[in-house]
Design an enzyme around this catalytic site. Structure first.
Site, PDB file in Angstrom:
ATOM      1  CB  SER A  24       7.599  13.361 -19.600  1.00  0.00           C
ATOM      2  OG  SER A  24       7.852  14.000 -20.802  1.00  0.00           O
ATOM      3  CG  HIS A  55      11.527  11.722 -22.812  1.00  0.00           C
ATOM      4  ND1 HIS A  55      10.646  11.049 -23.620  1.00  0.00           N
ATOM      5  CD2 HIS A  55      10.813  12.662 -22.186  1.00  0.00           C
ATOM      6  CE1 HIS A  55       9.450  11.584 -23.498  1.00  0.00           C
ATOM      7  NE2 HIS A  55       9.518  12.573 -22.632  1.00  0.00           N
ATOM      8  CG  HIS A  77       8.552  15.521 -27.372  1.00  0.00           C
ATOM      9  ND1 HIS A  77       9.624  14.955 -26.728  1.00  0.00           N
ATOM     10  CD2 HIS A  77       7.436  15.100 -26.715  1.00  0.00           C
ATOM     11  CE1 HIS A  77       9.180  14.207 -25.730  1.00  0.00           C
ATOM     12  NE2 HIS A  77       7.869  14.275 -25.691  1.00  0.00           N
ATOM     13  CE1 TYR A  79      10.416  19.113 -25.845  1.00  0.00           C
ATOM     14  CE2 TYR A  79       8.092  18.560 -25.984  1.00  0.00           C
ATOM     15  CZ  TYR A  79       9.336  18.358 -25.426  1.00  0.00           C
ATOM     16  OH  TYR A  79       9.512  17.400 -24.464  1.00  0.00           O
ATOM     17  CD  GLU A  80      13.062  16.172 -28.064  1.00  0.00           C
ATOM     18  OE1 GLU A  80      14.167  15.735 -27.743  1.00  0.00           O
ATOM     19  OE2 GLU A  80      12.065  15.434 -28.235  1.00  0.00           O
ATOM     20  CB  ALA A 107       3.554  13.796 -18.905  1.00  0.00           C
ATOM     21  CG  MET A 205       3.636  19.748 -25.335  1.00  0.00           C
ATOM     22  SD  MET A 205       5.073  20.558 -24.616  1.00  0.00           S
ATOM     23  CE  MET A 205       4.278  21.722 -23.485  1.00  0.00           C
ATOM     24  CB  SER A 206       4.032  13.389 -27.197  1.00  0.00           C
ATOM     25  OG  SER A 206       3.258  12.816 -26.157  1.00  0.00           O
ATOM     26  CG  ASN A 229       0.533  19.787 -15.549  1.00  0.00           C
ATOM     27  OD1 ASN A 229       1.171  18.925 -16.173  1.00  0.00           O
ATOM     28  ND2 ASN A 229      -0.103  20.769 -16.151  1.00  0.00           N
ATOM     29  CG  HIS A 241       9.784  19.407 -17.481  1.00  0.00           C
ATOM     30  ND1 HIS A 241       8.787  18.715 -18.145  1.00  0.00           N
ATOM     31  CD2 HIS A 241      10.907  18.675 -17.639  1.00  0.00           C
ATOM     32  CE1 HIS A 241       9.300  17.619 -18.681  1.00  0.00           C
ATOM     33  NE2 HIS A 241      10.583  17.569 -18.387  1.00  0.00           N
TER      34      HIS A 241
HETATM   35  N1  HPA Z   1       0.400  21.120 -21.245  1.00  0.00           N
HETATM   36  C1  HPA Z   1       0.979  20.517 -22.300  1.00  0.00           C
HETATM   37  N2  HPA Z   1       1.691  19.409 -22.198  1.00  0.00           N
HETATM   38  C2  HPA Z   1       1.827  18.872 -20.966  1.00  0.00           C
HETATM   39  C3  HPA Z   1       1.256  19.448 -19.831  1.00  0.00           C
HETATM   40  C4  HPA Z   1       0.498  20.648 -19.977  1.00  0.00           C
HETATM   41  O1  HPA Z   1      -0.048  21.212 -19.024  1.00  0.00           O
HETATM   42  N3  HPA Z   1       1.590  18.667 -18.767  1.00  0.00           N
HETATM   43  C5  HPA Z   1       2.336  17.646 -19.263  1.00  0.00           C
HETATM   44  N4  HPA Z   1       2.479  17.764 -20.591  1.00  0.00           N
END
Ligand code: HPA
Length: 266
Positions: A24, A55, A77, A79-80, A107, A205-206, A229, A241
């Site tokens: 990302s 992406h 991902h 989640y998609e 990320a 998440m990946s 973050n 995001h």
């Molecule tokens: N949590 C999960 N996935 C992420 C985060 C997060 O805080 N930041 C970037 N991808």
């Protein structure tokens, strides 16, 4: 029907041994390749299109200092709505093209409070909290073992090379354990406390399904998280995001510089 590997081979005369998967907001490195052949994921048979914002969704084959390199700019991902098999298809295809060392970027949220926002962290190990595994199902013994070892999933040899490249460029690289969740909701503060307790430094998440498949295929894997973050509950603010993408953009040049120095050494 043509296989993804056949489709790509028919378009690009390249034999990459090294590949990079860009996460990302981290897609800029794809522009560094010379003589690039760009193939949109939507044109490759069976390839899952990346729908996530930030992406790009293309495979780029080209050269970096004379070295053949493949870059996946964008990934899919869980989640998609894609299956574990779909989110790892790119890794299997890259292996089919001849790739033997693969560098993942992503990320991630920082759980370890010694990390600052924008830090680059080499993943040293992972904890799979996704509740799935991409190797579930019949095993093709010709590709890899039924029960692959994961004790050097993030190649110590590659990490040493990466640390050396970082030192020479003056880029500090922490190391840490990555916990993988499916998302798409970010974690609750209680979930982050739990993850810290079980030994996680990062959450994302990946990457984990892809690293499992790479190891199954006998490839060397290296993974770099950008701490976009601090994880939920660490700072008195919400996660969004846009912030994740903005931090990705901020470290973009450093990451590009690092990957350019790293890839020829792997
Ligand atoms: N949590 C999960 N996935 C992420 C985060 C997060 O805080 N930041 C970037 N991808």
């Amino acid at each position: 029907m043509q296989s993804p590997t056949e489709y790509i081979r028919a378009r690009a005369n390249a034999t990459p041994r090294v590949a990079v998967v860009l996460g990302s907001g981290l897609g800029a490195f794809a522009d560094e390749l010379t003589g690039p052949t760009e193939i949109s994921y939507s044109d490759i048979p069976q390839w899952p299109a990346s729908t996530a914002i930030g992406h790009a969704g293309k495979l780029v084959l080209g050269k970096l200092d004379g070295l053949d390199v493949a870059v996946m700019a964008g990934r899919s991902h869980l989640y998609e709505g894609y299956t574990p098999s779909q989110v790892t298809m790119g890794v299997r295809v890259l292996h089919g093209l001849g790739v033997r060392t693969i560098v993942f970027t992503n990320a991630a949220g920082g759980i370890n409070q010694s990390y600052g926002q924008g830090a680059l962290v080499l993943i040293s190990d992972h904890i799979n909290l996704q509740g799935s595994n991409p190797l579930i199902g019949p095993n093709d013994d010709a590709l890899g073992p039924r029960f692959p070892d994961m004790s050097d999933a993030y190649s110590a040899e590659c990490r040493a090379i990466a640390q050396q490249a970082g030192r020479e460029l003056g880029i500090t690289l922490a190391e840490g354990v990555y916990a993988a969740v499916t998302g798409p909701s970010y974690e609750t503060p209680a979930e982050i406390r739990y993850m810290r307790t079980i030994g996680a430094d990062l959450v994302g998440m990946s990457t984990v399904p892809e690293v499992i498949v790479a190891n199954h295929l006998g490839m060397r894997a290296l993974a770099i998280s950008c701490v976009t973050n601090m994880a939920a509950g660490i700072l008195p603010q919400k996660i969004n995001h846009e912030e994740v993408l903005e931090t990705g953009r901020r470290v973009r040049d450093t990451l590009v510089r690092f990957l350019k120095a790293l890839l020829p050494r792997l």
